[in-house]
Write a protein that holds these residues in place. Structure first.
Motif, PDB file in Angstrom:
ATOM      1  N   LEU A   1       0.844  -1.198   0.000  1.00  0.00           N
ATOM      2  CA  LEU A   1       0.000   0.000   0.000  1.00  0.00           C
ATOM      3  C   LEU A   1       0.878   1.245   0.000  1.00  0.00           C
ATOM      4  CD1 LEU A   1      -2.654  -1.097   2.648  1.00  0.00           C
ATOM      5  CD2 LEU A   1      -2.810  -1.264   0.159  1.00  0.00           C
ATOM      6  N   PRO A   2       0.659   2.166  -0.941  1.00  0.00           N
ATOM      7  CA  PRO A   2       1.507   3.363  -1.000  1.00  0.00           C
ATOM      8  C   PRO A   2       1.441   4.223   0.244  1.00  0.00           C
ATOM      9  CG  PRO A   2      -0.369   3.539  -2.513  1.00  0.00           C
ATOM     10  CD  PRO A   2      -0.328   2.129  -2.043  1.00  0.00           C
ATOM     11  N   GLU A   3       0.276   4.254   0.915  1.00  0.00           N
ATOM     12  CA  GLU A   3       0.191   5.097   2.105  1.00  0.00           C
ATOM     13  C   GLU A   3       1.052   4.576   3.248  1.00  0.00           C
ATOM     14  OE1 GLU A   3      -3.908   2.969   1.846  1.00  0.00           O
ATOM     15  OE2 GLU A   3      -2.325   3.681   0.479  1.00  0.00           O
ATOM     16  N   GLU A   4       1.350   3.274   3.272  1.00  0.00           N
ATOM     17  CA  GLU A   4       2.243   2.751   4.310  1.00  0.00           C
ATOM     18  C   GLU A   4       3.650   3.306   4.112  1.00  0.00           C
ATOM     19  OE1 GLU A   4       2.926   0.011   7.710  1.00  0.00           O
ATOM     20  OE2 GLU A   4       1.330   1.262   6.894  1.00  0.00           O
ATOM     21  N   HIS A   5       4.088   3.389   2.865  1.00  0.00           N
ATOM     22  CA  HIS A   5       5.381   4.011   2.575  1.00  0.00           C
ATOM     23  C   HIS A   5       5.354   5.485   2.978  1.00  0.00           C
ATOM     24  CE1 HIS A   5       7.067   0.660   0.148  1.00  0.00           C
ATOM     25  NE2 HIS A   5       5.792   0.393  -0.072  1.00  0.00           N
ATOM     26  N   ASN A   6       4.260   6.166   2.656  1.00  0.00           N
ATOM     27  CA  ASN A   6       4.161   7.591   2.982  1.00  0.00           C
ATOM     28  C   ASN A   6       4.306   7.842   4.477  1.00  0.00           C
ATOM     29  OD1 ASN A   6       3.670   8.015   0.292  1.00  0.00           O
ATOM     30  ND2 ASN A   6       1.588   8.775   0.526  1.00  0.00           N
ATOM     31  N   ARG A   7       3.558   7.068   5.277  1.00  0.00           N
ATOM     32  CA  ARG A   7       3.561   7.357   6.722  1.00  0.00           C
ATOM     33  C   ARG A   7       4.916   7.051   7.352  1.00  0.00           C
ATOM     34  NH1 ARG A   7      -0.460   2.958   6.604  1.00  0.00           N
ATOM     35  NH2 ARG A   7      -2.054   4.573   6.697  1.00  0.00           N
ATOM     36  N   VAL A   8       5.603   6.023   6.852  1.00  0.00           N
ATOM     37  CA  VAL A   8       6.932   5.714   7.373  1.00  0.00           C
ATOM     38  C   VAL A   8       7.905   6.836   7.026  1.00  0.00           C
ATOM     39  CG1 VAL A   8       8.897   4.157   7.184  1.00  0.00           C
ATOM     40  CG2 VAL A   8       6.583   3.216   7.378  1.00  0.00           C
ATOM     41  N   LEU A   9       7.872   7.308   5.792  1.00  0.00           N
ATOM     42  CA  LEU A   9       8.772   8.381   5.364  1.00  0.00           C
ATOM     43  C   LEU A   9       8.501   9.673   6.123  1.00  0.00           C
ATOM     44  CD1 LEU A   9       8.761   7.760   1.501  1.00  0.00           C
ATOM     45  CD2 LEU A   9      10.714   7.511   3.035  1.00  0.00           C
ATOM     46  N   VAL A  10       7.231  10.022   6.283  1.00  0.00           N
ATOM     47  CA  VAL A  10       6.905  11.267   6.999  1.00  0.00           C
ATOM     48  C   VAL A  10       7.377  11.194   8.438  1.00  0.00           C
ATOM     49  CG1 VAL A  10       5.048  12.784   7.772  1.00  0.00           C
ATOM     50  CG2 VAL A  10       4.952  11.788   5.481  1.00  0.00           C
ATOM     51  N   ASP A  11       7.182  10.064   9.091  1.00  0.00           N
ATOM     52  CA  ASP A  11       7.662   9.918  10.467  1.00  0.00           C
ATOM     53  C   ASP A  11       9.174  10.091  10.549  1.00  0.00           C
ATOM     54  OD1 ASP A  11       5.205   9.537  11.669  1.00  0.00           O
ATOM     55  OD2 ASP A  11       5.275   7.358  11.568  1.00  0.00           O
ATOM     56  N   ARG A  12       9.893   9.590   9.550  1.00  0.00           N
ATOM     57  CA  ARG A  12      11.360   9.633   9.577  1.00  0.00           C
ATOM     58  C   ARG A  12      11.908  11.058   9.510  1.00  0.00           C
ATOM     59  NH1 ARG A  12      14.082   5.177  11.416  1.00  0.00           N
ATOM     60  NH2 ARG A  12      12.793   3.375  10.944  1.00  0.00           N
ATOM     61  N   VAL A  13      11.190  11.977   8.869  1.00  0.00           N
ATOM     62  CA  VAL A  13      11.715  13.335   8.713  1.00  0.00           C
ATOM     63  C   VAL A  13      11.049  14.329   9.671  1.00  0.00           C
ATOM     64  CG1 VAL A  13      12.354  12.959   6.313  1.00  0.00           C
ATOM     65  CG2 VAL A  13      10.106  13.904   6.829  1.00  0.00           C
ATOM     66  N   SER A  14      10.203  13.840  10.586  1.00  0.00           N
ATOM     67  CA  SER A  14       9.473  14.733  11.492  1.00  0.00           C
ATOM     68  C   SER A  14      10.264  15.007  12.766  1.00  0.00           C
ATOM     69  CB  SER A  14       8.118  14.132  11.850  1.00  0.00           C
ATOM     70  OG  SER A  14       7.285  14.032  10.712  1.00  0.00           O
ATOM     71  N   ASP A  15      10.068  16.203  13.308  1.00  0.00           N
ATOM     72  CA  ASP A  15      10.697  16.582  14.573  1.00  0.00           C
ATOM     73  C   ASP A  15       9.818  16.260  15.763  1.00  0.00           C
ATOM     74  OD1 ASP A  15      13.201  18.227  13.670  1.00  0.00           O
ATOM     75  OD2 ASP A  15      11.566  18.914  12.392  1.00  0.00           O
ATOM     76  N   VAL A  16       8.517  16.458  15.602  1.00  0.00           N
ATOM     77  CA  VAL A  16       7.552  16.121  16.654  1.00  0.00           C
ATOM     78  C   VAL A  16       6.554  15.138  16.083  1.00  0.00           C
ATOM     79  CG1 VAL A  16       5.748  16.979  18.181  1.00  0.00           C
ATOM     80  CG2 VAL A  16       7.809  18.346  17.806  1.00  0.00           C
ATOM     81  N   LEU A  17       6.372  14.018  16.786  1.00  0.00           N
ATOM     82  CA  LEU A  17       5.498  12.947  16.337  1.00  0.00           C
ATOM     83  C   LEU A  17       4.302  12.862  17.273  1.00  0.00           C
ATOM     84  CD1 LEU A  17       8.454  10.515  15.752  1.00  0.00           C
ATOM     85  CD2 LEU A  17       7.006  11.422  13.934  1.00  0.00           C
ATOM     86  N   CYS A  18       3.134  13.274  16.790  1.00  0.00           N
ATOM     87  CA  CYS A  18       1.911  13.271  17.592  1.00  0.00           C
ATOM     88  C   CYS A  18       1.168  11.971  17.337  1.00  0.00           C
ATOM     89  CB  CYS A  18       1.049  14.474  17.245  1.00  0.00           C
ATOM     90  SG  CYS A  18       1.809  16.057  17.661  1.00  0.00           S
ATOM     91  N   ALA A  19       1.210  11.069  18.299  1.00  0.00           N
ATOM     92  CA  ALA A  19       0.624   9.737  18.147  1.00  0.00           C
ATOM     93  C   ALA A  19      -0.765   9.700  18.768  1.00  0.00           C
ATOM     94  CB  ALA A  19       1.525   8.697  18.810  1.00  0.00           C
ATOM     95  N   SER A  20      -1.676   8.983  18.107  1.00  0.00           N
ATOM     96  CA  SER A  20      -3.058   8.920  18.579  1.00  0.00           C
ATOM     97  C   SER A  20      -3.248   7.937  19.722  1.00  0.00           C
ATOM     98  CB  SER A  20      -3.984   8.545  17.417  1.00  0.00           C
ATOM     99  OG  SER A  20      -3.914   9.488  16.374  1.00  0.00           O
ATOM    100  N   THR A  21      -2.489   6.839  19.724  1.00  0.00           N
ATOM    101  CA  THR A  21      -2.685   5.780  20.714  1.00  0.00           C
ATOM    102  C   THR A  21      -1.340   5.280  21.233  1.00  0.00           C
ATOM    103  OG1 THR A  21      -2.594   3.923  19.143  1.00  0.00           O
ATOM    104  CG2 THR A  21      -4.731   5.031  19.410  1.00  0.00           C
TER     105      THR A  21
END
Length: 394
Positions: free
Chosen positions: A152-172
């Motif tokens: 699924l392309p969105e799985e690649h997207n979310r992994v990449l975005v997390d890798r370059v983020s400074d603050v990670l706001c997690a829901s759970t």
């Protein structure tokens, strides 16, 4: 099976194809929130309201026809953004490349203090990469979601975005665990909950208005099924789509009307697959405003959907849901509220079994806490954003 092809009160307006343009940007600095899809607008609206004058909304995607954009934003208490990147590319790679180019230009010319993106869309990926290339601090809302399906392309997207983020706001807590398992525990990871809870509470009609809407649609409380289909593995696969629609028709034939709001892409795919025929007993209607959809969802006997947002909304509205997917990045939904059914599984059999004991099932959900937070997520996320902006300014 009898088919009904109906239209909702508001017509579908086809998106116009335009060349990429950038509207006059707002003032320098501030928090740039990059969004493009309807779910992004809905989920980021509480954060935008919380940030107030600090918020700079940057919208990507095709241009809405005149007036439609303003109404959609107004429904969520927002003004139509002044910064727009109107993208005409149809291919996914072209859309991402064009969005990245235009966002990079915008951020270089009018640098925000912080960039915020949400989820796993192509918009989020382009916004994250543009922020990273310009050295702008980045906040990712809905960090740590994982379905563990790399097809699924969105799985690649979310992994990449997390890798370059400074603050990670997690829901759970599960999302936090995913981030730590991937070696990101050195980042600023915050358990914030999800803004879906606030969005539902903000847009859910009062009970009297909801019941009036049901009467207008000829529906009875707990007597119908509300469905949505939008993911490519269901919509772009004709065999899968035909199978799903056939199962929904079986449910309708068993005495539970099925209402399926369909965006243009889904409707076109259904026509190509030959499922909008005189033998399909599903009410295919035009897309609904969010408040209308929530009203119907609140009183449905069962939700059937492939949408991540609808999965979360089901837990706020206390409705059971069948998730028509191979996997989900929201396993919290499956613990109490839902079950996974593949597009070629016996969807009708599972649905009719759940409907048979529907009253007891819904009663069991009524007092369960929502796994996605307490309705104060936007406050926590806004606090994290303000803190990052202050740090960046030093």
């Amino acid at each position: 099976m009898t088919a009904i092809l109906q239209h909702a009160e508001r017509p579908i307006v086809p998106a116009a194809s335009t060349s990429a343009t950038v509207a006059t940007p707002p003032r320098p600095g501030g928090i740039a929130l990059v969004l493009g899809t309807g779910p992004e607008i809905i989920k980021l609206a509480p954060i935008i309201r919380e940030l107030g004058d600090m918020a700079r909304v940057v919208r990507t995607g095709r241009r809405f026809p005149q007036g439609i954009s303003e109404v959609f934003f107004a429904e969520h208490g927002l003004t139509d953004p002044r910064s727009r990147l109107d993208l005409g590319a149809d291919a996914r790679a072209g859309r991402i490349a064009l969005a990245l180019e235009r966002l990079d230009q915008l951020f270089a010319a009018d640098r925000p203090d912080v960039v915020l993106v949400r989820g796993a869309t192509d918009t989020a990926l382009a916004g994250a990469l543009a922020a990273h290339s310009n050295g702008i601090p980045l906040v990712h809302v809905e960090a740590g979601l994982r379905c563990h399906d790399l097809d699924l392309p969105e799985e690649h997207n979310r992994v990449l975005v997390d890798r370059v983020s400074d603050v990670l706001c997690a829901s759970t807590q599960g999302n936090v665990g995913n981030l730590r398992a991937e070696g990101l525990d050195g980042r600023d990871i915050r358990l914030t909950g999800d803004t879906t809870v606030e969005a539902v509470h903000h847009r859910l009609m009062p009970e009297r208005a909801r019941l009036n809407l049901l009467r207008k649609w000829g529906l009875e409380t707990d007597g119908y099924v509300l469905a949505t289909l939008d993911r490519s593995e269901n919509v772009d696969d004709e065999e899968a789509l035909f199978a799903i629609m056939s199962h929904l028709a079986e449910v309708a034939d068993a005495g539970y009307p099925v209402v399926l709001p369909a965006p243009p892409r889904t409707r076109a795919a259904a026509i190509r697959a030959g499922v909008l025929t005189a033998r399909m007993g599903v009410r295919v209607v035009n897309p609904l405003w969010h408040s209308e959809f929530l009203a119907l969802a609140r009183h449905a006997a069962l939700l059937v959907s492939d949408s991540g947002a609808v999965q979360e909304e089901a837990t706020v509205l206390k409705r059971p849901i069948l998730v028509v997917r191979r996997s989900t990045e929201r396993p919290e939904v499956l613990r109490e509220f839902g079950a996974l059914v593949g597009p070629r599984d016996d969807i009708a059999g599972v649905a009719l079994s759940w409907l048979a004991d529907g009253e007891d099932r819904r009663a069991g959900l009524a007092d369960l806490p929502c796994p996605f937070g307490d309705g104060h997520s936007s406050e926590r996320i806004a606090d994290a954003v303000r803190h990052l902006a202050l740090v960046a300014a030093r």
